[in-house]
Design an enzyme around this catalytic site. Structure first.
Site, PDB file in Angstrom:
ATOM      1  N   ASP A 104       0.901  -1.130   0.269  1.00 19.98           N
ATOM      2  CA  ASP A 104      -0.110   0.198  -0.021  1.00 19.98           C
ATOM      3  C   ASP A 104       0.941   1.073   0.028  1.00 19.98           C
ATOM      4  OD1 ASP A 104      -3.235   0.574   1.213  1.00 19.98           O
ATOM      5  OD2 ASP A 104      -1.824   2.124   0.988  1.00 19.98           O
ATOM      6  N   LYS A 105       0.456   2.103  -0.868  1.00 24.09           N
ATOM      7  CA  LYS A 105       1.337   3.449  -0.865  1.00 24.09           C
ATOM      8  C   LYS A 105       1.091   4.421   0.239  1.00 24.09           C
ATOM      9  CE  LYS A 105       1.987   7.000  -4.821  1.00 24.09           C
ATOM     10  NZ  LYS A 105       1.508   7.435  -5.926  1.00 24.09           N
ATOM     11  N   TYR A 151      -6.791  -4.706  -4.745  1.00 20.59           N
ATOM     12  CA  TYR A 151      -7.703  -3.512  -4.158  1.00 20.59           C
ATOM     13  C   TYR A 151      -7.384  -2.115  -4.580  1.00 20.59           C
ATOM     14  CZ  TYR A 151     -10.369  -6.874  -1.283  1.00 20.59           C
ATOM     15  OH  TYR A 151     -11.109  -8.099  -0.689  1.00 20.59           O
ATOM     16  N   THR A 211     -15.802  -2.272  -9.597  1.00 21.77           N
ATOM     17  CA  THR A 211     -16.999  -1.521  -9.100  1.00 21.77           C
ATOM     18  C   THR A 211     -18.326  -1.622 -10.084  1.00 21.77           C
ATOM     19  OG1 THR A 211     -18.040   0.502  -8.665  1.00 21.77           O
ATOM     20  CG2 THR A 211     -15.967   0.346 -10.069  1.00 21.77           C
ATOM     21  N   ASP A 212     -19.403  -1.709  -9.581  1.00 20.59           N
ATOM     22  CA  ASP A 212     -20.729  -1.790 -10.207  1.00 20.59           C
ATOM     23  C   ASP A 212     -20.764  -0.484 -11.125  1.00 20.59           C
ATOM     24  OD1 ASP A 212     -21.355  -0.108  -8.269  1.00 20.59           O
ATOM     25  OD2 ASP A 212     -23.104  -0.918  -7.809  1.00 20.59           O
ATOM     26  N   GLU A 213     -19.820   0.614 -10.935  1.00 20.39           N
ATOM     27  CA  GLU A 213     -19.982   1.918 -11.465  1.00 20.39           C
ATOM     28  C   GLU A 213     -19.443   1.620 -12.940  1.00 20.39           C
ATOM     29  OE1 GLU A 213     -18.720   5.383  -9.660  1.00 20.39           O
ATOM     30  OE2 GLU A 213     -19.216   4.847  -7.604  1.00 20.39           O
ATOM     31  N   TYR A 255     -13.089   8.348 -12.318  1.00 22.12           N
ATOM     32  CA  TYR A 255     -12.997   7.322 -11.380  1.00 22.12           C
ATOM     33  C   TYR A 255     -13.387   5.863 -12.337  1.00 22.12           C
ATOM     34  CZ  TYR A 255     -14.146   3.693  -8.138  1.00 22.12           C
ATOM     35  OH  TYR A 255     -14.513   2.443  -7.480  1.00 22.12           O
ATOM     36  N   LYS A 299     -11.577   2.624 -13.764  1.00 23.20           N
ATOM     37  CA  LYS A 299     -11.913   1.119 -13.102  1.00 23.20           C
ATOM     38  C   LYS A 299     -12.365   0.238 -14.250  1.00 23.20           C
ATOM     39  CE  LYS A 299     -11.506  -0.404  -9.693  1.00 23.20           C
ATOM     40  NZ  LYS A 299     -10.591  -0.820  -8.902  1.00 23.20           N
ATOM     41  N   LYS A 347     -24.714  16.695   4.789  1.00 26.21           N
ATOM     42  CA  LYS A 347     -24.913  17.041   3.369  1.00 26.21           C
ATOM     43  C   LYS A 347     -25.398  16.226   2.373  1.00 26.21           C
ATOM     44  CE  LYS A 347     -22.609  20.645   5.468  1.00 26.21           C
ATOM     45  NZ  LYS A 347     -23.441  21.579   6.123  1.00 26.21           N
ATOM     46  N   LEU A 348     -26.608  16.406   1.761  1.00 24.84           N
ATOM     47  CA  LEU A 348     -27.039  15.783   0.701  1.00 24.84           C
ATOM     48  C   LEU A 348     -27.041  16.411  -0.781  1.00 24.84           C
ATOM     49  CD1 LEU A 348     -28.549  13.152   0.632  1.00 24.84           C
ATOM     50  CD2 LEU A 348     -30.803  14.437   0.806  1.00 24.84           C
TER      51      LEU A 348
HETATM   52  P1  NAD Z   1      -9.887   3.480  -0.447  1.00 27.07           P
HETATM   53  O1  NAD Z   1      -9.734   4.626  -1.180  1.00 27.07           O
HETATM   54  O2  NAD Z   1     -10.363   3.388   0.858  1.00 27.07           O
HETATM   55  O3  NAD Z   1      -8.319   2.675  -0.484  1.00 27.07           O
HETATM   56  C1  NAD Z   1      -7.562   2.700  -1.374  1.00 27.07           C
HETATM   57  C2  NAD Z   1      -6.256   2.133  -0.963  1.00 27.07           C
HETATM   58  O4  NAD Z   1      -5.184   2.075  -2.034  1.00 27.07           O
HETATM   59  C3  NAD Z   1      -5.493   3.002   0.071  1.00 27.07           C
HETATM   60  O5  NAD Z   1      -5.013   2.546   1.044  1.00 27.07           O
HETATM   61  C4  NAD Z   1      -4.530   3.776  -0.710  1.00 27.07           C
HETATM   62  O6  NAD Z   1      -3.315   4.247   0.170  1.00 27.07           O
HETATM   63  C5  NAD Z   1      -4.138   2.590  -1.661  1.00 27.07           C
HETATM   64  N1  NAD Z   1      -3.284   3.007  -2.767  1.00 27.07           N
HETATM   65  C6  NAD Z   1      -3.637   4.090  -3.664  1.00 27.07           C
HETATM   66  N2  NAD Z   1      -3.011   4.330  -4.641  1.00 27.07           N
HETATM   67  C7  NAD Z   1      -2.105   3.334  -4.433  1.00 27.07           C
HETATM   68  C8  NAD Z   1      -0.853   3.053  -5.202  1.00 27.07           C
HETATM   69  N3  NAD Z   1      -0.676   3.541  -6.554  1.00 27.07           N
HETATM   70  N4  NAD Z   1      -0.093   1.931  -4.917  1.00 27.07           N
HETATM   71  C9  NAD Z   1      -0.237   1.269  -3.546  1.00 27.07           C
HETATM   72  N5  NAD Z   1      -1.295   1.547  -2.948  1.00 27.07           N
HETATM   73  C10 NAD Z   1      -2.311   2.685  -3.350  1.00 27.07           C
HETATM   74  O7  NAD Z   1     -10.642   2.551  -1.220  1.00 27.07           O
HETATM   75  P2  NAD Z   1     -12.010   1.456  -1.042  1.00 27.07           P
HETATM   76  O8  NAD Z   1     -13.082   2.098  -0.927  1.00 27.07           O
HETATM   77  O9  NAD Z   1     -11.285   0.421   0.079  1.00 27.07           O
HETATM   78  O10 NAD Z   1     -11.955   0.461  -2.440  1.00 27.07           O
HETATM   79  C11 NAD Z   1     -10.817  -0.448  -2.614  1.00 27.07           C
HETATM   80  C12 NAD Z   1     -11.037  -1.051  -3.989  1.00 27.07           C
HETATM   81  O11 NAD Z   1     -12.652  -1.358  -3.737  1.00 27.07           O
HETATM   82  C13 NAD Z   1     -11.040  -0.117  -5.161  1.00 27.07           C
HETATM   83  O12 NAD Z   1     -10.388  -0.767  -6.295  1.00 27.07           O
HETATM   84  C14 NAD Z   1     -12.473   0.207  -5.360  1.00 27.07           C
HETATM   85  O13 NAD Z   1     -12.591   0.720  -6.872  1.00 27.07           O
HETATM   86  C15 NAD Z   1     -13.094  -1.198  -5.131  1.00 27.07           C
HETATM   87  N6  NAD Z   1     -14.633  -0.688  -4.580  1.00 27.07           N
HETATM   88  C16 NAD Z   1     -14.953   0.060  -3.903  1.00 27.07           C
HETATM   89  C17 NAD Z   1     -16.231   0.076  -3.458  1.00 27.07           C
HETATM   90  C18 NAD Z   1     -16.900   1.139  -2.245  1.00 27.07           C
HETATM   91  O14 NAD Z   1     -17.873   1.221  -1.955  1.00 27.07           O
HETATM   92  N7  NAD Z   1     -15.857   1.698  -1.478  1.00 27.07           N
HETATM   93  C19 NAD Z   1     -17.354  -0.568  -4.020  1.00 27.07           C
HETATM   94  C20 NAD Z   1     -16.893  -1.555  -5.057  1.00 27.07           C
HETATM   95  C21 NAD Z   1     -15.447  -1.561  -5.380  1.00 27.07           C
HETATM   96  O1  DAU Z   2     -20.794   1.513  -6.173  1.00 34.34           O
HETATM   97  C1  DAU Z   2     -19.571   1.333  -5.859  1.00 34.34           C
HETATM   98  C2  DAU Z   2     -18.755   2.621  -5.506  1.00 34.34           C
HETATM   99  O2  DAU Z   2     -19.317   3.125  -4.425  1.00 34.34           O
HETATM  100  C3  DAU Z   2     -17.334   2.766  -5.637  1.00 34.34           C
HETATM  101  O3  DAU Z   2     -16.807   2.289  -6.729  1.00 34.34           O
HETATM  102  C4  DAU Z   2     -16.577   3.688  -4.925  1.00 34.34           C
HETATM  103  O4  DAU Z   2     -15.208   3.404  -4.830  1.00 34.34           O
HETATM  104  C5  DAU Z   2     -17.272   4.231  -3.940  1.00 34.34           C
HETATM  105  O5  DAU Z   2     -16.806   5.461  -3.318  1.00 34.34           O
HETATM  106  C6  DAU Z   2     -18.869   4.358  -3.896  1.00 34.34           C
HETATM  107  O6  DAU Z   2     -19.059   5.629  -5.018  1.00 34.34           O
HETATM  108  P1  DAU Z   2     -20.060   6.637  -4.817  1.00 34.34           P
HETATM  109  O7  DAU Z   2     -19.904   7.763  -5.602  1.00 34.34           O
HETATM  110  O8  DAU Z   2     -21.603   5.888  -4.764  1.00 34.34           O
HETATM  111  O9  DAU Z   2     -19.870   6.750  -3.128  1.00 34.34           O
HETATM  112  P2  DAU Z   2     -20.236   8.259  -2.288  1.00 34.34           P
HETATM  113  O10 DAU Z   2     -19.831   7.759  -0.915  1.00 34.34           O
HETATM  114  O11 DAU Z   2     -19.079   9.325  -2.765  1.00 34.34           O
HETATM  115  O12 DAU Z   2     -21.501   8.864  -2.326  1.00 34.34           O
HETATM  116  C7  DAU Z   2     -22.635   7.835  -2.289  1.00 34.34           C
HETATM  117  C8  DAU Z   2     -23.853   8.718  -2.678  1.00 34.34           C
HETATM  118  O13 DAU Z   2     -23.934   9.859  -1.751  1.00 34.34           O
HETATM  119  C9  DAU Z   2     -23.668   9.308  -3.927  1.00 34.34           C
HETATM  120  O14 DAU Z   2     -24.894   9.355  -4.536  1.00 34.34           O
HETATM  121  C10 DAU Z   2     -23.211  10.693  -3.614  1.00 34.34           C
HETATM  122  C11 DAU Z   2     -23.887  11.163  -2.331  1.00 34.34           C
HETATM  123  N1  DAU Z   2     -23.354  11.948  -1.409  1.00 34.34           N
HETATM  124  C12 DAU Z   2     -22.010  11.855  -1.024  1.00 34.34           C
HETATM  125  C13 DAU Z   2     -21.186  12.561  -0.165  1.00 34.34           C
HETATM  126  C14 DAU Z   2     -20.008  12.510   0.094  1.00 34.34           C
HETATM  127  C15 DAU Z   2     -24.136  12.931  -0.702  1.00 34.34           C
HETATM  128  O15 DAU Z   2     -25.263  13.060  -1.073  1.00 34.34           O
HETATM  129  N2  DAU Z   2     -23.632  13.819   0.114  1.00 34.34           N
HETATM  130  C16 DAU Z   2     -22.080  13.376   0.614  1.00 34.34           C
HETATM  131  O16 DAU Z   2     -21.571  14.278   1.274  1.00 34.34           O
END
Ligand code: NAD
Ligand code: DAU
Length: 332
Positions: free
Chosen positions: A33-34, A78, A121-123, A148, A152, A203-204
């Protein structure tokens, strides 16, 4: 027993996966991890030192990656830049980590013949209409909206090409929105919980009608372990737990569970290109690999998550001011 390389293991979902592996399997883990702003070593505190080794480094560093991959049995990837709002402000780190980082790992696992699982991700599928009953399946065409999600999507396509062209033993999973402990305060649920704990109104974005399909991070981990153990090479599996909720309902529930009036939040500027709705059909994962989510009650999982943030202010507090300053500049 095997040694797993977990990239991004100090981030939200990666660290939850490392806890899952150490607590529920006999595998050992190397974390690469970076430690960007999103990584936190403290997320791995409390784990047996002889089971987890930590390397700080970049997944796009070919020499380092080759060296680390050479001494592991399987890679679970990840590491990523993960936040849509950041990708709208500055896309460059997303191209570096999500595309070049994934390419660098693929070349290393190709050289060493190492099993690879790619976390996505589903995105990548874009979004669905609010009044539609359709859900994403493994056959849904790719149609990403943000910098983003497009990086992906690109990383998924690289994995598919390395499977077909070079015979790399890889699988891919695309999961919906995760919640649980160790999530950075930039993300929706922890931002609102920590706002309330700090006396700031949640904040929404926009009207808050956007729908996300919530899954607990532990359920994501168990699904990834099933795919690692039983998944068919070259296949994609969608991971979801039937957790569709609109953002307004989520913020109101967070407020209610924290003893505040359900309407004590502000509407702020909407996200550019804001995806409307995500929804996952995880039939393939359930039927083929027998996976089921354990967290079926969102309110209970959310209450436990709120308690975790109440009890771990020292974990999230150092990131809170910077994060809110970033949002203030965006008007969000
Ligand atoms: P996060 O941002 O919390 O964590 C990312 C981690 O990757 C951090 O620890 C960061 O230091 C490390 N990192 C970033 N750049 C790097 C690099 N160049 N080399 C090594 N390490 C590096 O992310 P998360 O929410 O835990 O997501 C993890 C994975 O899951 C991602 O691939 C994301 O696309 C996927 N994902 C996330 C969600 C979600 O809801 N958060 C849903 C579906 C898929
Ligand atoms: O669907 C999987 C994805 O879910 C992952 O790939 C991404 O890494 C992860 O960040 C997440 O993406 P979203 O953009 O859906 O997540 P986020 O938490 O940023 O926002 C969730 C929803 O809430 C989105 O519709 C934006 C809204 N939002 C977000 C923030 C930060 C708000 O309304 N208010 C806020 O302050």
């Amino acid at each position: 027993m095997a040694r797993l390389l977990v990239t991004g293991g100090a981030g939200f979902i990666g660290s939850n996966f490392v806890h899952y592996v150490v607590n529920r399997t006999s595998h050992d883990v190397t974390v690469l991890d970076k430690l960007t702003y999103a990584g936190n070593r403290a997320s791995l505190d409390g784990l047996a030192k002889h089971r987890v080794s930590f390397i700080q480094g970049d997944v796009a560093d070919p020499a380092l990656v080759d060296d680390v991959v050479s001494s592991t049995d399987a890679v679970v990837h990840y590491a990523a830049e993960s936040h849509n709002d950041n990708s709208l402000a500055d896309s460059h780190p997303f191209l570096h980590t999500n595309l070049i980082g994934t390419y660098t790992l693929l070349e290393a696992v190709r050289r060493h013949g190492t099993r690879f699982h790619h976390i996505s991700t589903d995105e990548v599928y874009g979004d669905l209409e609010l009044d539609d009953h359709q859900r994403f399946t493994e056959e849904t065409p790719y149609n990403p909206s943000s910098p983003y999600s497009s990086t992906k999507a690109g990383s998924d396509l690289l994995v598919r090409a390395w499977v077909r062209s070079f015979g790399v033993a890889a699988t891919i999973s695309n999961c919906s929105n995760n919640y649980g402990p160790y999530q950075h305060v930039e993300k929706f649920i922890p931002r609102q919980i920590t706002n309330i704990l700090r006396g700031i109104r949640p904040k929404l974005y926009g009207e808050g009608r956007n729908v996300r399909d919530w899954i607990h991070a532990d359920d994501h981990s168990s699904a990834v372990m099933s795919i690692l153990e039983k998944g068919r090479i070259g296949e994609t599996y969608l991971i979801g737990a039937d957790g569709e909720k609109d953002n307004k309902a989520v913020v109101e529930l967070v407020l209610t569970l924290m003893g505040r009036p359900a309407d004590a939040y502000d509407h702020v500027k909407d996200r550019a290109g804001h995806d409307l709705r995500y929804a996952i059909d995880s039939t393939k994962l359930r039927d083929e690999l027998g996976w089921h989510p354990q967290y079926r009650n969102f309110e209970q999982g959310l209450s436990a998550t709120i308690e975790w943030y109440r009890d771990h202010e020292e974990w999230w507090s150092p990131s809170k001011e910077l994060t809110e300053a970033f949002y203030a500049r965006l008007g969000q």
